[in-house]
Design an enzyme around this catalytic site. Structure first.
Site, PDB file in Angstrom:
ATOM      1  N   HIS A 261      11.726  -5.871 -58.829  1.00 31.56           N
ATOM      2  CA  HIS A 261      10.159  -5.496 -58.047  1.00 31.56           C
ATOM      3  C   HIS A 261       9.626  -4.157 -58.796  1.00 31.56           C
ATOM      4  O   HIS A 261       8.715  -3.547 -58.495  1.00 31.56           O
ATOM      5  CB  HIS A 261      10.391  -5.438 -56.831  1.00 31.56           C
TER       6      HIS A 261
HETATM    7  C1  UD1 Z   1       8.330  -0.651 -51.863  1.00 31.73           C
HETATM    8  C2  UD1 Z   1       9.106   0.771 -52.009  1.00 31.73           C
HETATM    9  C3  UD1 Z   1      10.436   0.563 -52.970  1.00 31.73           C
HETATM   10  C4  UD1 Z   1      11.273  -0.748 -52.231  1.00 31.73           C
HETATM   11  C5  UD1 Z   1      10.516  -1.861 -52.198  1.00 31.73           C
HETATM   12  C6  UD1 Z   1      11.341  -2.854 -51.628  1.00 31.73           C
HETATM   13  C7  UD1 Z   1       7.654   2.845 -52.105  1.00 31.73           C
HETATM   14  C8  UD1 Z   1       7.045   3.664 -53.046  1.00 31.73           C
HETATM   15  N1  UD1 Z   1       8.371   1.571 -52.734  1.00 31.73           N
HETATM   16  O1  UD1 Z   1       8.062  -1.157 -53.126  1.00 31.73           O
HETATM   17  O2  UD1 Z   1      11.179   1.656 -53.021  1.00 31.73           O
HETATM   18  O3  UD1 Z   1      12.270  -0.639 -53.498  1.00 31.73           O
HETATM   19  O4  UD1 Z   1       9.179  -1.453 -51.166  1.00 31.73           O
HETATM   20  O5  UD1 Z   1      10.666  -3.959 -51.556  1.00 31.73           O
HETATM   21  O6  UD1 Z   1       7.610   2.818 -50.993  1.00 31.73           O
HETATM   22  N2  UD1 Z   1       2.935  -6.762 -50.675  1.00 31.73           N
HETATM   23  C9  UD1 Z   1       3.041  -7.912 -49.829  1.00 31.73           C
HETATM   24  N3  UD1 Z   1       3.556  -8.107 -48.733  1.00 31.73           N
HETATM   25  C10 UD1 Z   1       4.387  -7.300 -48.219  1.00 31.73           C
HETATM   26  C11 UD1 Z   1       4.623  -6.233 -48.808  1.00 31.73           C
HETATM   27  C12 UD1 Z   1       3.842  -5.909 -49.970  1.00 31.73           C
HETATM   28  O7  UD1 Z   1       2.037  -8.688 -50.466  1.00 31.73           O
HETATM   29  O8  UD1 Z   1       4.794  -7.616 -47.328  1.00 31.73           O
HETATM   30  C13 UD1 Z   1       2.405  -6.293 -51.868  1.00 31.73           C
HETATM   31  C14 UD1 Z   1       1.527  -5.346 -51.629  1.00 31.73           C
HETATM   32  O9  UD1 Z   1       0.003  -5.753 -51.392  1.00 31.73           O
HETATM   33  C15 UD1 Z   1       1.495  -4.560 -52.879  1.00 31.73           C
HETATM   34  C16 UD1 Z   1       2.862  -4.919 -53.554  1.00 31.73           C
HETATM   35  O10 UD1 Z   1       3.583  -6.140 -52.808  1.00 31.73           O
HETATM   36  O11 UD1 Z   1       0.593  -4.880 -53.810  1.00 31.73           O
HETATM   37  C17 UD1 Z   1       3.783  -3.739 -53.542  1.00 31.73           C
HETATM   38  O12 UD1 Z   1       4.160  -3.425 -52.193  1.00 31.73           O
HETATM   39  P1  UD1 Z   1       4.387  -1.871 -51.682  1.00 31.73           P
HETATM   40  O13 UD1 Z   1       4.914  -1.619 -50.427  1.00 31.73           O
HETATM   41  O14 UD1 Z   1       3.257  -0.949 -52.274  1.00 31.73           O
HETATM   42  O15 UD1 Z   1       5.656  -1.389 -52.824  1.00 31.73           O
HETATM   43  P2  UD1 Z   1       6.936  -2.435 -53.194  1.00 31.73           P
HETATM   44  O16 UD1 Z   1       6.722  -2.560 -54.776  1.00 31.73           O
HETATM   45  O17 UD1 Z   1       7.231  -3.421 -52.154  1.00 31.73           O
END
Ligand code: UD1
Length: 395
Positions: free
Chosen positions: A229
């Site tokens: 991820h």
């Molecule tokens: C975040 C953390 C990372 C951690 C990871 C574990 C930061 C900078 N990054 O990254 O350190 O290892 O979580 O998973 O804080 N999304 C969904 N549903 C959700 C959550 C996210 O669809 O429940 C989508 C969001 O819309 C976004 C993408 O996933 O487009 C990334 O989510 P985000 O929380 O920004 O960062 P992660 O890549 O999950």
């Protein structure tokens, strides 16, 4: 700057402690601590969910598995750019701080909410007129880890959080060394071990009770598990395409199970790569899994291919070979002592073959990764608030 003198607390006072949880890897870090604090008469643990992760299988499923109550406070910030997400958490959490006035704020890990809640807390003043007075003590659990790679958003979050927190609970000696090198006063650092191992041991029985192999048509010990991820692996089309091709080739030698993170799924769909994965018979895609289900597929796999931080640690504890698709790791002890090795696109296939031809590796478990980290954290909190000889709730 922010250190208040240690408060002496009377036996009737209860210390309100916010446990900040935001994203999937945080939930395993607050759970053992919440359960340990719940047993203490002097402690009032309050779970604050910032809402950084919000999908059922990225959040609620973990609360259920880990026996956590519904979050007491939910900020509901959702996704956004780094500045948007961090800013929204700071604004929402500042209001909560002013309304609830906790004595202590515990942040965990390295996500944007860890940084945001730390900054909001160290700048809060309960006496808005004087802009002074007591502030909550901020403690960082999983402090001191460094990848020395400032292109990773998590590295920035770690550096800033550690420079501001008043108590730094480290998982391993390298964490202590990094903090000392950065000029942190020794008195602030307490090596407590790895809290993720507490969760694993807490849930071991339930993990061992289930077997997901039939559901995915896999044989125990004969499949690889994949999780990816990190933006550096999944945000760039060429990189992601190449990873997919390599995974498909590996799956022809050994079936692969790949629970897909929302960020990765979005990009696989955006770049039109998801079909190629679905068409590959031995590469099995699934939705993200709850904690117990995921740990069950870890327990039973032959090896892991990942870019996660936590999984590097869990595999080290379990002695399962782990290939980390990153040029560096903030958890070097998993490589020097444990079963982890870093790899690149170029050597991933060869590394898998090497592992498959090897007998048992010569791995060991790092010091204090023993399932008793939450107890050491509780002891450290008691020291900070001078809370000795107070009874547990049950007494
Ligand atoms: C975040 C953390 C990372 C951690 C990871 C574990 C930061 C900078 N990054 O990254 O350190 O290892 O979580 O998973 O804080 N999304 C969904 N549903 C959700 C959550 C996210 O669809 O429940 C989508 C969001 O819309 C976004 C993408 O996933 O487009 C990334 O989510 P985000 O929380 O920004 O960062 P992660 O890549 O999950």
């Amino acid at each position: 700057m922010l250190t208040c003198p240690p408060a002496a607390v009377s036996p009737v006072t209860r210390i309100t402690i916010h446990l900040i949880a935001a994203a999937r890897p945080n939930f395993m870090k607050i759970a053992p601590l919440y359960h340990a604090l719940e047993k203490e008469k002097w402690a009032k643990p309050v779970i604050v969910h910032t809402g950084q992760h919000y999908d059922l299988n990225m959040s609620d499923a973990f609360f259920q598995d880990l026996g956590l109550p519904e979050p007491h406070i939910h900020l509901g910030v959702g996704s956004g750019t780094h500045a948007e997400q961090t800013g929204r958490v700071m604004m929402a959490y500042e209001k909560v701080l002013l309304e609830t006035k906790p004595d202590m704020v515990i942040v965990v890990g390295d996500v944007n909410s860890t940084l945001a809640c730390t900054i909001a807390t160290v700048k809060i003043s309960y006496d808005t007129l004087k802009n002074s007075g007591p502030r909550p003590v901020v403690a960082h659990l999983e402090a001191g880890l460094r990848s020395f790679d400032r292109t990773m958003p998590e590295e920035i979050n770690r550096i800033v959080t550690d420079s501001l927190a008043e108590i730094l609970w480290t998982p391993s000696q390298d964490g202590n060394d990094n903090l000392i090198r950065e000029g942190v006063a020794k008195e602030k650092i307490v090596m407590v071990g790895n809290i993720m191992i507490d969760s694993l041991e807490m849930m071991r029985k339930k993990i061992e009770e289930i077997d997901l192999c039939p559901e995915f048509n896999l044989e125990k010990g004969e499949y690889g598990l994949v999780t990816l991820h990190r933006p550096s692996n999944v945000d760039d089309l060429d990189m992601l395409k190449e990873i997919c091709s390599i995974l498909i080739r590996i799956s022809e030698k050994m079936p692969l199970l790949f629970p897909v993170h929302p960020r990765t799924r979005k990009n696989l769909e955006k770049y039109g790569l998801i079909k190629m994965l679905y068409n590959s018979k031995k590469l099995i895609l699934s939705d993200p899994m709850s904690y117990i289900r995921f740990m069950s597929v870890v327990f039973n796999c032959r090896l892991v291919i990942t870019d996660s931080g936590g999984i590097q640690e869990e595999t080290t504890y379990l002695g399962i070979p782990c290939l980390t698709m990153r040029p560096n790791t903030e958890r070097p002890v998993t490589v020097t002592q444990g079963s982890n090795r870093l790899c690149t696109l170029k050597n991933l296939e060869q590394s898998v073959s090497d592992i498959l031809s090897e007998k048992n590796g010569d791995y060991s478990i790092p010091e204090l990764w023993d399932g008793k980290t939450a107890d050491r954290v509780v002891k450290s909190i008691k020291n900070r608030f001078r809370l000795h000889n107070l009874p547990k709730k049950s007494l």
